[in-house]
Design a protein around this motif. Structure first.
Motif, PDB file in Angstrom:
ATOM      1  N   UNK A   1       0.821  -1.219   0.000  1.00  0.00           N
ATOM      2  CA  UNK A   1       0.000   0.000   0.000  1.00  0.00           C
ATOM      3  C   UNK A   1       0.849   1.260   0.000  1.00  0.00           C
ATOM      4  N   UNK A   2       0.343   2.268  -0.680  1.00  0.00           N
ATOM      5  CA  UNK A   2       0.923   3.614  -0.585  1.00  0.00           C
ATOM      6  C   UNK A   2      -0.269   4.559  -0.608  1.00  0.00           C
ATOM      7  N   UNK A   3      -0.603   5.125   0.535  1.00  0.00           N
ATOM      8  CA  UNK A   3      -1.807   5.955   0.625  1.00  0.00           C
ATOM      9  C   UNK A   3      -1.633   7.064   1.649  1.00  0.00           C
ATOM     10  N   UNK A   4      -2.468   8.082   1.490  1.00  0.00           N
ATOM     11  CA  UNK A   4      -2.502   9.183   2.460  1.00  0.00           C
ATOM     12  C   UNK A   4      -3.919   9.350   2.994  1.00  0.00           C
ATOM     13  N   UNK A   5      -3.997   9.787   4.238  1.00  0.00           N
ATOM     14  CA  UNK A   5      -5.280   9.914   4.921  1.00  0.00           C
ATOM     15  C   UNK A   5      -5.320  11.206   5.717  1.00  0.00           C
ATOM     16  N   UNK A   6      -6.526  11.701   5.937  1.00  0.00           N
ATOM     17  CA  UNK A   6      -6.696  12.692   6.991  1.00  0.00           C
ATOM     18  C   UNK A   6      -7.346  11.939   8.141  1.00  0.00           C
ATOM     19  N   UNK A   7      -6.677  11.936   9.285  1.00  0.00           N
ATOM     20  CA  UNK A   7      -7.134  11.135  10.430  1.00  0.00           C
ATOM     21  C   UNK A   7      -7.705  12.060  11.504  1.00  0.00           C
ATOM     22  N   UNK A   8      -8.919  11.752  11.938  1.00  0.00           N
ATOM     23  CA  UNK A   8      -9.523  12.533  13.025  1.00  0.00           C
ATOM     24  C   UNK A   8      -9.223  11.917  14.385  1.00  0.00           C
ATOM     25  N   UNK A   9      -8.843  10.644  14.364  1.00  0.00           N
ATOM     26  CA  UNK A   9      -8.428   9.957  15.593  1.00  0.00           C
ATOM     27  C   UNK A   9      -7.721   8.693  15.120  1.00  0.00           C
ATOM     28  N   UNK A  10      -7.249   7.855  16.048  1.00  0.00           N
ATOM     29  CA  UNK A  10      -6.570   6.639  15.568  1.00  0.00           C
ATOM     30  C   UNK A  10      -7.562   5.646  14.976  1.00  0.00           C
ATOM     31  N   UNK A  11      -8.852   5.873  15.138  1.00  0.00           N
ATOM     32  CA  UNK A  11      -9.827   4.948  14.560  1.00  0.00           C
ATOM     33  C   UNK A  11     -10.630   5.544  13.401  1.00  0.00           C
ATOM     34  N   UNK A  12     -10.502   6.832  13.171  1.00  0.00           N
ATOM     35  CA  UNK A  12     -11.311   7.460  12.110  1.00  0.00           C
ATOM     36  C   UNK A  12     -10.425   8.197  11.117  1.00  0.00           C
ATOM     37  N   UNK A  13     -10.592   7.851   9.838  1.00  0.00           N
ATOM     38  CA  UNK A  13      -9.747   8.475   8.814  1.00  0.00           C
ATOM     39  C   UNK A  13     -10.479   8.506   7.486  1.00  0.00           C
ATOM     40  N   UNK A  14     -10.026   9.398   6.613  1.00  0.00           N
ATOM     41  CA  UNK A  14     -10.552   9.463   5.243  1.00  0.00           C
ATOM     42  C   UNK A  14      -9.358   9.417   4.297  1.00  0.00           C
ATOM     43  N   UNK A  15      -9.424   8.590   3.286  1.00  0.00           N
ATOM     44  CA  UNK A  15      -8.298   8.491   2.362  1.00  0.00           C
ATOM     45  C   UNK A  15      -8.341   9.643   1.376  1.00  0.00           C
ATOM     46  N   UNK A  16      -7.182  10.281   1.163  1.00  0.00           N
ATOM     47  CA  UNK A  16      -7.141  11.413   0.239  1.00  0.00           C
ATOM     48  C   UNK A  16      -6.238  11.140  -0.959  1.00  0.00           C
ATOM     49  N   UNK A  17      -5.526  10.017  -0.947  1.00  0.00           N
ATOM     50  CA  UNK A  17      -4.666   9.684  -2.093  1.00  0.00           C
ATOM     51  C   UNK A  17      -4.180   8.259  -1.963  1.00  0.00           C
TER      52      UNK A  17
END
Ligand code: KG4
Ligand code: ZN
Length: 373
Positions: A151-167
């Motif tokens: 995997x190679x990905x980026x996320x915006x994480x709101x906590x260690x359990x919640x994230x949204x992938x942005x790339x």
């Protein structure tokens, strides 16, 4: 079951690919033990992981590795408050060995079992440490970067359990590109760390290998072109008999190898790391509210990537959470830590006993929080 969250011991088990790992983590951040039995010797002659061999080796090793993790941590099995296991994504036969072991142990102990996403677990690797050396709490939101063999990905994480992938990569993962270029250069398996070492003895040629241009504002990655560039510079550009005849008729020389192995390694490393860093910079520009960069996955052990990410952090006043070396590659401490965070949110209610393994990840495939349990 009444210990406060900060005291609870979670046993982590990780068998998604070719490392059999177990760890005990207290309070979701203090690593009491971290045992990793690598299978590299079993797969090296095939220059890649053979799934059937991997599953059999996990079956032999998983319980001895768990026993060792308990002993190293000075922990009795009865003190374990939950069992977390990486149950997705990965090689299905390998994952099932870990899931079976985790369920058996949790059932016998009467504690919850939780299946966690391996990719998501890499994101918490920079938030754990041995007793007395645990990193402090994260200021959310954070930008997350996973750079591994799959995997190679980026996320915006709101906590260690919640994230949204942005790339994410549209072709090879960066670790996969490292391993393939290492094979082209004749380096031993797994090639990433070997290529990293060789690159330090070479000279990166300018202008270097071309970086993929996907779209001017894209946060996606592409690494497959770098592999081809490395192949052609090291072995020469392949030619059809017709093309050869035309070239010879024009009196032009053959496009043979143009760099030695160390220079190919250095030029490839420069390009691969620059490609990652470019997208991280772009993501930080877009999300100035992210003051922390969480990094994880095997390639986070890379010397040049670590150096460049720290430099970005310094220049922008962003805290860069690079995992300690022992938490970069696949390990069970990150699995236990993520399991703790999810269980704490769910009031320590575990998964159903029917929980099983999946070869693919659903982590953040959709909108914000979609992959979060
Ligand atoms: O996270 P990981 O252990 O497994 C996956 O989840 O994929 O990552 C393994 C990858 C392999 O591709 C390996 O070659 C790469 O991480 N790797 C490195 C380095 N150490 C491991 N790549 C570049 N430089 C390194 N120092
Ligand atoms: Zn991994």
């Amino acid at each position: 079951m009444n210990a406060p969250d900060a005291e609870r011991l979670v046993l982590g088990i990780e068998t998604s690919c070719d490392e059999t790992a177990a760890a005990v983590v207290r309070g979701g951040r203090t690593v009491l033990s971290n045992v990793i039995a690598s299978q590299h010797d079993l797969h090296s002659e095939y220059r890649g992981v053979v799934p059937e061999i991997a599953s059999r080796a996990h079956a032999e090793r998983v319980l001895p590795v768990v026993r060792r993790a308990l002993a190293d941590g000075g922990v009795a099995l009865r003190d374990v408050r939950a069992v977390a296991v990486g149950n997705r994504p990965g090689l299905i036969g390998s994952l099932l060995v870990g899931v079976g072991a985790a369920k058996g142990l949790a059932w016998a102990l009467g504690v919850p079992v939780i299946g966690v996403d391996h990719v998501q677990a890499h994101l918490v690797a920079g938030c754990i440490g041995p007793a007395g050396a645990e990193p402090g709490p994260v200021r959310w939101p954070a930008l997350g970067l996973v750079v591994s063999g799959g995997h190679t990905s980026m996320y915006v994480c709101d906590s260690s359990t919640r994230a949204a992938r942005i790339g994410a990569t549209i072709d090879d993962a960066v670790g996969e590109a490292y391993d393939k270029v290492a094979t082209i250069l004749g380096l031993p398996f797994p090639g990433g760390p070997e290529l990293d070492r060789l690159a330090q003895t070479g000279r990166a040629h300018r202008p270097g290998f071309p970086l993929a241009r996907i779209a001017p504002d894209s946060l996606d990655f592409s690494f497959s072109g770098l592999k081809t560039a490395a192949l052609y510079t090291f072995r020469g550009v392949p030619e059809s008999p017709q093309a050869r005849a035309r070239r010879e008729a024009r009196g032009e020389p053959e496009h043979g190898p143009t760099m030695n192995a160390a220079d190919v390694a250095a030029t490839f490393q420069e390009a691969a790391v620059s490609a990652v860093v470019l997208k991280v910079q772009r993501a930080l520009d877009r999300r100035p509210d992210c003051r922390v960069l969480l990094v994880g996955g095997g390639v986070s052990a890379n010397s040049l990537l670590r150096q460049r990410l720290l430099a970005i952090g310094e220049a922008r006043g962003v805290e860069v959470r690079l995992p300690r070396m022992e938490y970069c590659l696949d390990n069970a401490a990150m699995v236990a830590a993520l399991g703790h965070a999810i269980l704490a949110e769910r009031n320590w209610r575990g998964d159903e006993w029917s929980m099983t393994a999946s070869p693919s990840t659903a982590f953040c495939a959709g909108p914000a929080g979609a992959g979060a349990p």
